[in-house]
Design an enzyme around this catalytic site. Structure first.
Site, PDB file in Angstrom:
ATOM      1  N   HIS A  59       3.983  -0.612   5.905  1.00 35.08           N
ATOM      2  CA  HIS A  59       3.233  -2.077   6.284  1.00 35.08           C
ATOM      3  C   HIS A  59       1.479  -1.800   6.237  1.00 35.08           C
ATOM      4  O   HIS A  59       1.011  -0.888   6.331  1.00 35.08           O
ATOM      5  CB  HIS A  59       3.400  -2.182   8.237  1.00 35.08           C
ATOM      6  CG  HIS A  59       3.104  -3.594   8.526  1.00 35.08           C
ATOM      7  ND1 HIS A  59       2.059  -4.138   8.695  1.00 35.08           N
ATOM      8  CD2 HIS A  59       4.016  -4.533   8.824  1.00 35.08           C
ATOM      9  CE1 HIS A  59       1.821  -5.448   9.001  1.00 35.08           C
ATOM     10  NE2 HIS A  59       3.140  -5.735   9.105  1.00 35.08           N
ATOM     11  N   ASP A 106      11.252  -5.956   9.584  1.00 32.38           N
ATOM     12  CA  ASP A 106      12.345  -6.299   8.536  1.00 32.38           C
ATOM     13  C   ASP A 106      13.475  -5.198   8.579  1.00 32.38           C
ATOM     14  O   ASP A 106      14.710  -5.695   7.977  1.00 32.38           O
ATOM     15  CB  ASP A 106      11.830  -6.558   7.111  1.00 32.38           C
ATOM     16  CG  ASP A 106      11.032  -7.890   7.060  1.00 32.38           C
ATOM     17  OD1 ASP A 106      10.000  -7.810   6.382  1.00 32.38           O
ATOM     18  OD2 ASP A 106      11.527  -8.889   7.637  1.00 32.38           O
TER      19      ASP A 106
HETATM   20  C1  SDX Z   1       6.182  -8.302   6.413  1.00 34.41           C
HETATM   21  O1  SDX Z   1       1.368  -8.264   6.753  1.00 34.41           O
HETATM   22  C2  SDX Z   1       2.345  -8.454   7.765  1.00 34.41           C
HETATM   23  O2  SDX Z   1       1.922  -8.651   8.673  1.00 34.41           O
HETATM   24  C3  SDX Z   1       3.665  -8.837   7.093  1.00 34.41           C
HETATM   25  C4  SDX Z   1       4.727  -9.118   8.271  1.00 34.41           C
HETATM   26  C5  SDX Z   1       4.659 -10.106   8.957  1.00 34.41           C
HETATM   27  O3  SDX Z   1       5.103 -10.131  10.225  1.00 34.41           O
HETATM   28  O4  SDX Z   1       3.835 -11.082   8.441  1.00 34.41           O
HETATM   29  O5  SDX Z   1       4.683  -7.699   9.083  1.00 34.41           O
HETATM   30  C6  SDX Z   1       6.299  -9.133   7.374  1.00 34.41           C
HETATM   31  O6  SDX Z   1       5.895  -8.702   5.227  1.00 34.41           O
HETATM   32  C7  SDX Z   1       6.798  -6.599   6.697  1.00 34.41           C
HETATM   33  C8  SDX Z   1       6.553  -5.771   5.368  1.00 34.41           C
HETATM   34  C9  SDX Z   1       8.183  -6.075   4.466  1.00 34.41           C
HETATM   35  N1  SDX Z   1       7.842  -5.421   3.319  1.00 34.41           N
HETATM   36  C10 SDX Z   1       8.864  -4.265   2.958  1.00 34.41           C
HETATM   37  O7  SDX Z   1       9.236  -3.650   3.940  1.00 34.41           O
HETATM   38  C11 SDX Z   1       8.665  -4.046   1.581  1.00 34.41           C
HETATM   39  C12 SDX Z   1       8.360  -2.622   1.355  1.00 34.41           C
HETATM   40  N2  SDX Z   1       7.113  -2.176   2.030  1.00 34.41           N
HETATM   41  C13 SDX Z   1       6.059  -1.696   0.825  1.00 34.41           C
HETATM   42  O8  SDX Z   1       6.257  -2.595  -0.318  1.00 34.41           O
HETATM   43  C14 SDX Z   1       4.720  -1.666   1.547  1.00 34.41           C
HETATM   44  O9  SDX Z   1       4.845  -1.097   2.553  1.00 34.41           O
HETATM   45  C15 SDX Z   1       4.264  -3.068   1.905  1.00 34.41           C
HETATM   46  C16 SDX Z   1       4.060  -4.133   1.086  1.00 34.41           C
HETATM   47  C17 SDX Z   1       4.708  -3.483   3.261  1.00 34.41           C
HETATM   48  C18 SDX Z   1       2.507  -2.695   2.303  1.00 34.41           C
HETATM   49  O10 SDX Z   1       1.888  -2.558   1.112  1.00 34.41           O
HETATM   50  P1  SDX Z   1       0.488  -1.896   1.185  1.00 34.41           P
HETATM   51  O11 SDX Z   1      -0.292  -2.249   2.340  1.00 34.41           O
HETATM   52  O12 SDX Z   1      -0.103  -2.451  -0.187  1.00 34.41           O
HETATM   53  O13 SDX Z   1       0.458  -0.473   0.989  1.00 34.41           O
HETATM   54  P2  SDX Z   1       0.465   0.430  -0.558  1.00 34.41           P
HETATM   55  O14 SDX Z   1       1.747  -0.162  -1.517  1.00 34.41           O
HETATM   56  O15 SDX Z   1      -0.650   0.581  -1.080  1.00 34.41           O
HETATM   57  O16 SDX Z   1       1.338   1.838   0.125  1.00 34.41           O
HETATM   58  C19 SDX Z   1       0.490   3.032   0.405  1.00 34.41           C
HETATM   59  C20 SDX Z   1       1.263   4.174  -0.228  1.00 34.41           C
HETATM   60  C21 SDX Z   1       1.676   4.158  -1.875  1.00 34.41           C
HETATM   61  O17 SDX Z   1       1.860   5.432  -2.397  1.00 34.41           O
HETATM   62  P3  SDX Z   1       0.458   6.118  -2.929  1.00 34.41           P
HETATM   63  O18 SDX Z   1       0.063   5.054  -3.865  1.00 34.41           O
HETATM   64  O19 SDX Z   1      -0.399   6.315  -1.719  1.00 34.41           O
HETATM   65  O20 SDX Z   1       1.439   7.402  -3.359  1.00 34.41           O
HETATM   66  O21 SDX Z   1       2.642   4.229   0.502  1.00 34.41           O
HETATM   67  C22 SDX Z   1       3.633   3.922  -0.745  1.00 34.41           C
HETATM   68  C23 SDX Z   1       3.057   3.300  -1.784  1.00 34.41           C
HETATM   69  O22 SDX Z   1       3.712   3.614  -2.813  1.00 34.41           O
HETATM   70  N3  SDX Z   1       4.320   3.214  -0.099  1.00 34.41           N
HETATM   71  C24 SDX Z   1       6.139   3.087  -0.236  1.00 34.41           C
HETATM   72  C25 SDX Z   1       6.448   2.089   0.664  1.00 34.41           C
HETATM   73  N4  SDX Z   1       5.429   1.609   1.281  1.00 34.41           N
HETATM   74  C26 SDX Z   1       4.311   2.050   0.918  1.00 34.41           C
HETATM   75  N5  SDX Z   1       6.922   3.919  -0.775  1.00 34.41           N
HETATM   76  C27 SDX Z   1       8.025   3.951  -0.655  1.00 34.41           C
HETATM   77  N6  SDX Z   1       8.727   2.894   0.059  1.00 34.41           N
HETATM   78  C28 SDX Z   1       8.063   1.863   0.724  1.00 34.41           C
HETATM   79  N7  SDX Z   1       8.483   1.114   1.483  1.00 34.41           N
END
Ligand code: SDX
Length: 423
Positions: A301, A358
């Site tokens: 998140h 989710d």
């Molecule tokens: C919602 O914003 C809100 O409030 C949203 C929400 C709402 O109520 O409106 O809460 C609802 O959208 C919840 C999120 C639902 N999405 C997912 O579950 C999709 C999977 N999650 C990721 O795509 C990700 O965690 C996000 C999109 C939710 C957040 O992305 P960020 O904040 O841009 O974080 P990031 O991609 O920069 O991640 C930081 C690190 C990265 O690795 P490094 O580059 O540091 O090596 O964490 C890794 C990412 O690759 N990472 C994951 C991951 N989520 C982050 N790696 C594997 N699986 C994951 N799910």
């Protein structure tokens, strides 16, 4: 704590005001930065950028706190109901009993769609994704309510629109579902509460436990400050576009797999893991592999670097609902196995990746009989009062400006055009 921040650019030092919110959050106000220095700031994904001051929802990602207008989400999920929470978000205070009775009547009065919208919904192929139908039909409502297309909505407009959209989007979702299943339509029953009425319109039955579980899910999804879709609503609304187009934009943003589309993606991921033998460890390795675009859907998140408080409540509700409905869904065990292993895995621990709203919601929706491709449409019904509340706050903010970010240009510098025979 100083009330100004000093920015030293080498040949110039400027002071920028520091603002502080009611929960002690601090920001550097850079409104004058470009005018005084020619510089802008750059912030990929707005990770460190506040777009507004808002009094609707407060969340603290480090502590896993979420409050709607100051009320903890745990108390609202336990004791309130979706329409009451919707009123709280929109008007800022809990309703009186008279206000609640009148509001429920008003929402129930919007149980019909203009005939043209009914025909529009019915023209979609049965295989259409409900989010595309919902976005299109919501924007198309603008063709039937021209009084709401003016640049400045009145107080009466905002009151009516709030109840109207809460009532009509529920009808669009249930109408498309029935039509896509080749089933007869079931009319709304104004005597029923919001969720029971929706379940009746969808399935022709409304178990009280199921309706209560759905009501809690909608409360948990009702608002979440400046998330991607709420920010989209604010950007579209800042141009003074009509409310139908504005909400349609929010629906489109929510559809994305990284946002609201994750609840459907979680179920598809759990199904895939099950088909491939149920090996949670293999899924985690894929999620950690930078060469593999696979992410563990429902994990991570932007704001919560601790447990998403909603996920905690939904996980408990998951166990309760499945037990009450005597549903034994193997996907729940796969999900729990994934969570258990991820929370011990250094990759996830280091990045503070926890289950988000989710991760478990889809399992409950599935148990409630909601088809997988409608999970995100359920998120829309839940988030609708939040979007409308953010939009209302924006439109009532006399200092609000049209959202128009800057950029740093990285393309070709000036060059002269050459005719075809000169190239
Ligand atoms: C919602 O914003 C809100 O409030 C949203 C929400 C709402 O109520 O409106 O809460 C609802 O959208 C919840 C999120 C639902 N999405 C997912 O579950 C999709 C999977 N999650 C990721 O795509 C990700 O965690 C996000 C999109 C939710 C957040 O992305 P960020 O904040 O841009 O974080 P990031 O991609 O920069 O991640 C930081 C690190 C990265 O690795 P490094 O580059 O540091 O090596 O964490 C890794 C990412 O690759 N990472 C994951 C991951 N989520 C982050 N790696 C594997 N699986 C994951 N799910």
């Amino acid at each position: 704590m100083a009330d100004k921040a000093k920015l030293d650019l080498g040949d110039k030092v400027i002071e920028l005001p520091i603002v502080e919110g009611s929960e002690g959050e601090k920001a550097i106000d850079i409104s004058r930065l470009r005018a005084e220095t020619g510089f802008i700031t750059l912030d990929n994904g707005f990770v460190n950028t506040g777009s507004c001051m808002s009094g609707v929802t407060f969340l603290n990602g480090e502590k896993g706190i979420l409050r709607y207008r100051g009320y903890p989400i745990e108390q609202l999920a336990e004791s309130s109901n979706f329409l009451e929470v919707s009123w709280l978000l929109y008007y800022g205070e809990l309703p009186s009993s008279t206000e609640m009775v009148n509001f429920k009547k008003k929402v129930s009065s919007f149980s019909k769609l203009p005939e043209g919208i009914e025909k529009l919904v019915d023209t979609f192929p049965k295989t259409a994704h409900p989010m595309g139908v919902l976005s299109c039909a919501t924007a198309a409502l603008s063709a039937y309510y021209e009084d709401f297309l003016g640049p400045q909505p009145t107080k009466e407009d905002k009151d009516v629109l709030f109840a109207q959209l809460l009532g009509q989007l529920k009808v669009i979702v249930s109408r498309f579902y029935r039509k896509s299943q080749g089933l007869d339509l079931i009319a709304s029953n104004p005597e029923l509460d919001y969720c029971s009425d929706f379940l009746m319109m969808m399935f022709g039955e409304a178990d009280a436990d199921v309706a209560k579980a759905l009501d809690v899910l909608l409360i948990l999804h009702a608002d979440h400050e400046q998330n991607c879709s709420a920010s989209t609503v604010r950007v579209v609304g800042s141009s003074h576009a009509n409310i139908f187009s504005t909400i349609s934009g929010g629906i489109d943003a929510l559809w994305g797999q990284l946002h609201g589309g994750a609840n459907q993606a979680v179920l598809e991921m759990l199904d895939e893991i099950t088909t491939e033998g149920g090996d949670a460890a293999k899924a985690l390795e894929k999620a950690k592999d930078k060469e593999d675009p696979f992410k563990l859907m429902g994990f991570g998140h932007r704001v919560y670097k601790n447990f998403d408080p909603r996920a905690k409540i939904i996980k408990v509700a998951c166990d309760t609902v499945l037990e009450k409905l005597k549903v034994n869904d193997p996907l729940l065990n796969i999900a729990k196995g994934l969570e258990e292993q991820a929370l011990k895995d250094e990759y996830f621990v280091k990045r503070k990746l926890y289950p988000n709203v989710d991760f478990y919601s889809g399992i409950i929706y599935k148990a409630l009989g909601i088809p997988t491709n409608m999970f995100t449409a359920m998120f829309v019904l839940g988030r609708l009062p939040g979007w409308l509340s953010q939009w209302k706050e924006l439109r009532e903010d006399t200092s609000a400006k049209i959202c128009r970010p800057r950029q740093i240009y990285t393309g070709a510098t000036e060059r002269n055009y050459k005719k075809l025979d000169e190239r």
